[in-house]
Design an enzyme around this catalytic site. Structure first.
Site, short mmCIF file in Angstrom:
data_model
loop_
_atom_site.label_atom_id
_atom_site.label_comp_id
_atom_site.label_asym_id
_atom_site.label_seq_id
_atom_site.Cartn_x
_atom_site.Cartn_y
_atom_site.Cartn_z
N HIS A 71 0.79 -1.39 -0.05
CA HIS A 71 0.00 0.17 0.30
C HIS A 71 0.93 1.22 0.07
O HIS A 71 0.94 1.86 1.01
CB HIS A 71 -1.04 -0.22 1.19
CG HIS A 71 -2.13 0.66 1.26
ND1 HIS A 71 -3.16 0.46 1.46
CD2 HIS A 71 -2.48 2.15 0.72
CE1 HIS A 71 -4.19 1.43 1.59
NE2 HIS A 71 -3.58 2.65 1.08
N LEU A 74 2.38 6.34 -4.69
CA LEU A 74 3.51 6.80 -5.64
C LEU A 74 3.26 8.43 -6.01
O LEU A 74 4.24 9.08 -6.31
CB LEU A 74 3.71 6.00 -6.66
CG LEU A 74 4.98 5.66 -7.22
CD1 LEU A 74 5.87 5.23 -6.25
CD2 LEU A 74 4.95 4.48 -8.42
N ASN A 105 -4.54 5.82 -7.37
CA ASN A 105 -5.32 6.99 -7.48
C ASN A 105 -4.24 8.03 -7.78
O ASN A 105 -3.87 9.01 -6.96
CB ASN A 105 -5.65 7.30 -5.85
CG ASN A 105 -4.59 7.40 -4.80
OD1 ASN A 105 -3.89 6.70 -4.78
ND2 ASN A 105 -4.88 8.04 -3.51
N ASP A 163 -8.66 2.90 -3.75
CA ASP A 163 -8.22 3.41 -2.38
C ASP A 163 -8.08 4.92 -2.36
O ASP A 163 -7.85 5.53 -3.26
CB ASP A 163 -6.73 3.06 -2.21
CG ASP A 163 -6.47 3.15 -0.74
OD1 ASP A 163 -7.18 2.66 0.36
OD2 ASP A 163 -5.57 4.02 -0.32
N HIS A 190 -11.42 0.20 -0.03
CA HIS A 190 -11.26 1.42 1.16
C HIS A 190 -12.50 1.55 2.00
O HIS A 190 -13.65 1.97 1.28
CB HIS A 190 -10.76 2.83 0.75
CG HIS A 190 -10.72 3.79 1.48
ND1 HIS A 190 -9.74 4.44 1.80
CD2 HIS A 190 -11.79 4.37 2.11
CE1 HIS A 190 -9.63 5.28 2.66
NE2 HIS A 190 -11.21 5.58 2.91
N HIS A 243 -5.98 -1.17 5.59
CA HIS A 243 -5.76 -0.26 6.72
C HIS A 243 -6.68 -0.36 7.80
O HIS A 243 -7.57 0.27 8.13
CB HIS A 243 -5.51 1.02 6.45
CG HIS A 243 -6.35 1.93 5.13
ND1 HIS A 243 -7.66 1.76 5.33
CD2 HIS A 243 -6.07 2.16 4.31
CE1 HIS A 243 -8.27 2.08 4.22
NE2 HIS A 243 -7.26 2.67 3.58
N ASP A 329 0.42 2.19 3.76
CA ASP A 329 -0.37 3.61 3.35
C ASP A 329 0.53 4.70 3.26
O ASP A 329 0.07 5.82 3.47
CB ASP A 329 -1.60 3.56 4.44
CG ASP A 329 -2.85 4.52 3.76
OD1 ASP A 329 -2.41 4.95 2.51
OD2 ASP A 329 -3.68 4.89 4.37
ZN LIG Z 1 -7.38 3.92 1.77
#
Ligand SMILES: [Zn+2]
Length: 453
Positions: A71, A74, A105, A163, A190, A243, A329
């Site tokens: 997770h 980038l 995303n 996400d 998510h 998460h 994350d």
């Molecule tokens: Zn998330």
């Protein structure tokens, strides 16, 4: 990957505590690397050096497989001022990560093969770690229409996620899970039911009340996980919960696993280690009188930091295997996204460089379980036996840890382009002192290159 292609001298990493749960191995040993691969693990001192061999003295240190992060944000393409493959790699290797999975995303989103291919070409040229792409579940991550999941799978994505945003439609989520069963790849939703609360700042509770901030209840997460578990059950789809942050969520996943549902879960180092009190800006202390440190926007994230009860449930869930893996994350943001009011601030903190220290040094989770959660956990979810292991014949992705070495988190030492972490100026341990990708040393904590040689 530029570095992985390089030729290296044969090398022996001597006398370290080698922790590799993929082989059930935890003992003092020598690791022998030839070319770009691990060749063998030997009893200490039994390997004879020949001309041209390199020796790395790991006495008193821990030698682990390179960490794998499921997770990582980038930020490329589209938000290169926050992070790029080169700086994400710099952050990764400092934290001991040798494989990172890039969340989709981006702008444009990773929702078709051409966008994924372009990013992978860029990473091949600029990244010193292995980068695996995650494809979007829905087109433009808008939650209206499924992305071409087969096309994305053929392009090499290792999972699907919108996400940052949940898949709110149960119908679309059911379809995505049905496709994921066919494709053998996880769907990563998510979990945040915006039908319960759409606008929020932090965890719902005493701290939010005292600060006058809008709260997000635990139920916004657990309600959606319960829905997704049921949908995974009826589709035989592969659900991966990112998460996990609440006690109720851990319990739902525990029960689903006991019923045989194909579900896996991850926890972040920050949810394991710190709580909502960090929003006060005093490293978790509760100030008698609010001061200028309060409303620390670097402690704002989605899902939000929760309570001690949740934190303990997450640690218990990781310890008993309900939670399979630790994932960072890693969410870089520019100063302008954080130097503002708490409500205006962006969600997210950087995580690659502080992951190990948060889990071991702050959350006090046993280091062998942490290494397991950063190696075997993610490699089994990726169904990729070539990473997260020191098995002979696999790429020599290796992380060396000094268990006793303290370090201070300071912005000028971070590899990430962004510095959004509530840990700035905090002292933590242990420290990753060296990282190898395919036998090539890509990180040395000390200036003399091969640390401790
Ligand atoms: Zn998330």
């Amino acid at each position: 990957m530029t570095n992985v292609q390089k030729q290296t001298n044969p090398m022996v990493i001597r006398n370290g505590r080698v922790v590799d749960s993929s082989q059930g191995f935890d003992a003092t040993a020598d690791v022998v690397v030839i070319g770009n691969a691990v060749v063998s693990i030997e009893s200490p001192g039994t390997t004879t050096l020949s001309d041209g061999w390199t020796e790395f003295d790991a006495g008193g240190k821990i030698v682990a497989p390179g960490f794998v992060d499921l997770h990582t944000h980038l930020r490329t393409p589209g938000q290169e001022w926050k992070e790029e493959p080169k700086t994400a790699s710099d952050a990764a290797v400092r934290g001991g990560f040798t494989t990172i999975c890039a969340m989709p995303n981006t702008y444009p989103a990773q929702d078709n093969a051409s966008v994924v291919n372009a990013l992978m070409q860029l990473c091949e040229a600029e990244s010193s770690v292995r980068v695996r792409p995650i494809g979007a579940i829905t087109k433009s991550r808008e939650g209206q229409e499924l992305a071409p999941m087969r096309e994305l799978a053929d392009a090499g994505v290792v999972g699907f996620s919108d996400d940052g945003d949940p898949v709110m439609s149960p119908h679309l989520m059911r379809q995505a899970l049905a496709y994921s069963a066919d494709l053998g790849l996880p769907t990563i939703n998510h979990a945040e039911d915006r039908g319960l609360v759409s606008e929020w700042d932090m965890n719902e509770g005493a701290v939010a009340t005292r600060l006058g901030l809008r709260g997000l209840p635990n139920s916004a997460e657990s309600v959606m996980i319960a829905r997704d578990v049921i949908l995974a059950k009826i589709t035989n789809g592969r659900l991966h919960v990112p998460h996990v942050s609440t006690a109720e969520s851990v319990e739902i996943i525990r029960r689903a696993k006991s019923e045989g549902v194909n579900v896996t879960a991850e926890v972040t180092p920050h949810h394991l280690a710190i709580t909502e009190e960090w929003v006060y800006g005093e490293f978790g202390e509760v100030p008698a009188v609010l001061n200028e440190h309060a409303y620390d926007t670097n402690a704002k994230m989605a899902p939000p930091l929760r309570t001690e009860t949740d934190q303990q449930a997450l640690i218990d869930g990781l310890t008993d295997g309900t939670i399979d893996t630790i994932a960072t994350d890693h969410a870089p943001h520019a100063d302008t996204d954080k130097v503002c009011t708490f409500t205006e601030a962006a969600n997210g903190i950087i995580g690659l460089e502080t992951a190990l220290s948060l889990c071991v040094g702050v959350a006090n989770v046993d280091i062998a379980r942490v290494i397991d959660g950063l190696t075997v956990g993610p490699s089994s979810i990726l169904n990729d036996a070539s990473v997260g292991t020191l098995r002979p014949g696999t790429p020599a992705d290796i992380t060396i840890i000094d268990p006793d070495r303290e370090w201070q988190v300071s912005s000028h030492k971070l590899g990430s382009k962004s510095h959004n972490t509530p840990l700035l100026n905090y002292t933590v341990k242990p420290k990753v002192i060296a990282t190898f990708v395919g036998g090539v040393q890509v990180w040395a904590a000390d200036k003399n290159g091969m640390a401790y040689v």
